[in-house]
Design a protein around this motif. Structure first.
Motif, PDB file in Angstrom:
ATOM      1  N   LEU A  16       7.392  13.549   3.955  1.00 51.63           N
ATOM      2  CA  LEU A  16       6.703  12.074   3.238  1.00 51.63           C
ATOM      3  C   LEU A  16       7.867  11.044   3.275  1.00 51.63           C
ATOM      4  N   ILE A  17       9.098  11.309   2.951  1.00 52.88           N
ATOM      5  CA  ILE A  17      10.200  10.632   2.983  1.00 52.88           C
ATOM      6  C   ILE A  17      10.507   9.803   4.578  1.00 52.88           C
ATOM      7  N   GLU A  18      10.601  10.652   5.230  1.00 50.51           N
ATOM      8  CA  GLU A  18      10.707  10.456   6.694  1.00 50.51           C
ATOM      9  C   GLU A  18       9.766   9.581   7.207  1.00 50.51           C
ATOM     10  N   LYS A  19       8.450   9.910   6.951  1.00 52.38           N
ATOM     11  CA  LYS A  19       7.017   9.305   7.639  1.00 52.38           C
ATOM     12  C   LYS A  19       6.747   7.935   6.537  1.00 52.38           C
ATOM     13  N   LYS A  20       7.746   7.695   5.598  1.00 52.59           N
ATOM     14  CA  LYS A  20       7.591   6.318   4.908  1.00 52.59           C
ATOM     15  C   LYS A  20       6.095   6.217   3.751  1.00 52.59           C
ATOM     16  N   GLY A  21       6.181   7.529   3.282  1.00 53.33           N
ATOM     17  CA  GLY A  21       5.313   7.857   2.039  1.00 53.33           C
ATOM     18  C   GLY A  21       5.835   7.023   0.907  1.00 53.33           C
ATOM     19  N   GLU A  22       5.292   6.619  -0.023  1.00 56.23           N
ATOM     20  CA  GLU A  22       5.754   5.806  -1.145  1.00 56.23           C
ATOM     21  C   GLU A  22       5.498   6.344  -2.367  1.00 56.23           C
ATOM     22  N   ASP A  23       6.327   5.987  -3.532  1.00 55.22           N
ATOM     23  CA  ASP A  23       6.091   6.767  -4.813  1.00 55.22           C
ATOM     24  C   ASP A  23       5.809   8.269  -4.885  1.00 55.22           C
ATOM     25  N   VAL A  48      -5.059   4.615   7.894  1.00 53.27           N
ATOM     26  CA  VAL A  48      -4.438   5.201   8.924  1.00 53.27           C
ATOM     27  C   VAL A  48      -3.029   5.921   8.571  1.00 53.27           C
ATOM     28  N   HIS A  49      -2.306   5.443   7.752  1.00 52.96           N
ATOM     29  CA  HIS A  49      -0.864   5.701   7.191  1.00 52.96           C
ATOM     30  C   HIS A  49      -1.244   7.242   6.615  1.00 52.96           C
ATOM     31  N   ALA A  50      -2.245   7.037   5.625  1.00 52.61           N
ATOM     32  CA  ALA A  50      -2.654   8.464   4.933  1.00 52.61           C
ATOM     33  C   ALA A  50      -2.784   9.553   5.898  1.00 52.61           C
ATOM     34  N   ARG A  51      -3.760   9.219   6.862  1.00 48.77           N
ATOM     35  CA  ARG A  51      -4.082  10.390   7.930  1.00 48.77           C
ATOM     36  C   ARG A  51      -2.650  10.702   8.524  1.00 48.77           C
ATOM     37  N   PHE A  52      -1.844   9.812   9.084  1.00 48.02           N
ATOM     38  CA  PHE A  52      -0.825  10.217   9.759  1.00 48.02           C
ATOM     39  C   PHE A  52       0.221  11.084   8.756  1.00 48.02           C
ATOM     40  N   LEU A  53       0.390  10.808   7.584  1.00 51.26           N
ATOM     41  CA  LEU A  53       0.806  11.590   6.803  1.00 51.26           C
ATOM     42  C   LEU A  53       0.539  13.005   6.789  1.00 51.26           C
ATOM     43  N   ALA A  54      -0.814  13.001   6.385  1.00 51.65           N
ATOM     44  CA  ALA A  54      -1.377  14.248   6.254  1.00 51.65           C
ATOM     45  C   ALA A  54      -1.196  15.079   7.593  1.00 51.65           C
ATOM     46  N   ASP A  55      -1.476  14.431   8.977  1.00 52.39           N
ATOM     47  CA  ASP A  55      -1.413  15.082  10.108  1.00 52.39           C
ATOM     48  C   ASP A  55      -0.017  15.674  10.334  1.00 52.39           C
ATOM     49  N   THR A  56       0.901  14.815   9.805  1.00 53.05           N
ATOM     50  CA  THR A  56       2.348  15.345  10.092  1.00 53.05           C
ATOM     51  C   THR A  56       2.710  16.619   9.299  1.00 53.05           C
ATOM     52  N   ILE A  57       2.367  16.545   7.820  1.00 52.15           N
ATOM     53  CA  ILE A  57       2.627  17.657   7.067  1.00 52.15           C
ATOM     54  C   ILE A  57       1.723  18.805   7.621  1.00 52.15           C
ATOM     55  N   ALA A  77      -9.899   9.018   3.973  1.00 52.55           N
ATOM     56  CA  ALA A  77      -8.876   8.881   3.900  1.00 52.55           C
ATOM     57  C   ALA A  77      -8.296   7.804   2.830  1.00 52.55           C
ATOM     58  N   GLN A  78      -9.002   7.985   1.525  1.00 53.04           N
ATOM     59  CA  GLN A  78      -8.461   7.154   0.331  1.00 53.04           C
ATOM     60  C   GLN A  78      -7.763   8.005  -0.470  1.00 53.04           C
ATOM     61  N   TRP A  79      -7.961   9.270  -0.516  1.00 57.38           N
ATOM     62  CA  TRP A  79      -7.386   9.983  -1.198  1.00 57.38           C
ATOM     63  C   TRP A  79      -7.511  11.693  -0.345  1.00 57.38           C
ATOM     64  N   ILE A  80      -6.440  12.130   0.194  1.00 61.91           N
ATOM     65  CA  ILE A  80      -6.641  13.140   1.089  1.00 61.91           C
ATOM     66  C   ILE A  80      -5.732  14.257   0.070  1.00 61.91           C
ATOM     67  N   PHE A  92      -2.555   9.202  -1.494  1.00 61.74           N
ATOM     68  CA  PHE A  92      -3.439   8.148  -1.943  1.00 61.74           C
ATOM     69  C   PHE A  92      -3.201   6.942  -1.288  1.00 61.74           C
ATOM     70  N   LEU A  93      -4.317   6.038  -1.372  1.00 60.30           N
ATOM     71  CA  LEU A  93      -4.085   4.692  -1.187  1.00 60.30           C
ATOM     72  C   LEU A  93      -3.713   4.042  -2.681  1.00 60.30           C
ATOM     73  N   LYS A  94      -2.875   3.180  -2.699  1.00 63.56           N
ATOM     74  CA  LYS A  94      -2.443   2.610  -4.199  1.00 63.56           C
ATOM     75  C   LYS A  94      -3.479   2.532  -5.074  1.00 63.56           C
ATOM     76  N   GLU A  95      -4.581   1.673  -4.550  1.00 60.37           N
ATOM     77  CA  GLU A  95      -5.445   1.554  -5.806  1.00 60.37           C
ATOM     78  C   GLU A  95      -6.183   2.649  -6.211  1.00 60.37           C
ATOM     79  N   VAL A  96      -6.474   3.537  -5.245  1.00 61.62           N
ATOM     80  CA  VAL A  96      -7.282   4.904  -5.683  1.00 61.62           C
ATOM     81  C   VAL A  96      -5.949   5.669  -6.718  1.00 61.62           C
ATOM     82  N   ARG A  97      -4.928   5.709  -6.362  1.00 60.18           N
ATOM     83  CA  ARG A  97      -4.015   6.520  -6.931  1.00 60.18           C
ATOM     84  C   ARG A  97      -3.915   5.727  -8.615  1.00 60.18           C
TER      85      ARG A  97
END
Length: 115
Positions: A16-23, A48-57, A77-80, A92-97
């Motif tokens: 998550l850190i490597e792929k720019k996940g936040e918080d 798109v970023h949420a799916r990318f993070l999930a795919d990488t994991i 991909a609002q909350w994966i 999460f997307l920010k507002e959903v989190r």
């Protein structure tokens, strides 16, 4: 080679850190929940970023011999949610989190800060 609970959490946080996940936040639920030992929570800046993070994991953990028990929310991909039994990942997307506030719901859980 299968990862231990803490090894799994460390690997997920590193990705998550490597792929720019936040918080990024990891909670130790061992004494609080029969559901899982750890939650890892992160914010993505778009669907798109949420799916990318999930795919990488998913891809990296598969190489370690770890397959998810369950996946939810990938298409919207609002909350994966990626359920690895010992660790459940919430992307999460920010507002959903903010709306669901898992940190508030599990506010008495100690933070996992080994990495």
């Amino acid at each position: 080679m299968m990862l231990s609970g803490e090894g799994l959490v460390d690997k997920i946080i590193s990705i998550l850190i490597e792929k720019k996940g936040e918080d990024i936040l990891a909670l130790n639920l061992k004494r609080l929940s029969p559901i899982t030992d750890y939650f890892v929570i992160a914010t993505a800046n778009s669907s798109v970023h949420a799916r990318f993070l999930a795919d990488t994991i998913l891809e990296r953990l598969k190489k370690e011999g770890e397959l998810p028990h369950h996946i939810e929310g990938y298409n919207q991909a609002q909350w994966i949610l990626l359920d690895y039994i010992d660790c459940v990942i919430h992307i999460f997307l920010k507002e959903v989190r903010e709306f669901y506030g898992l940190e508030r719901l599990w506010g008495d859980a100690p933070r996992y800060e080994k990495i």
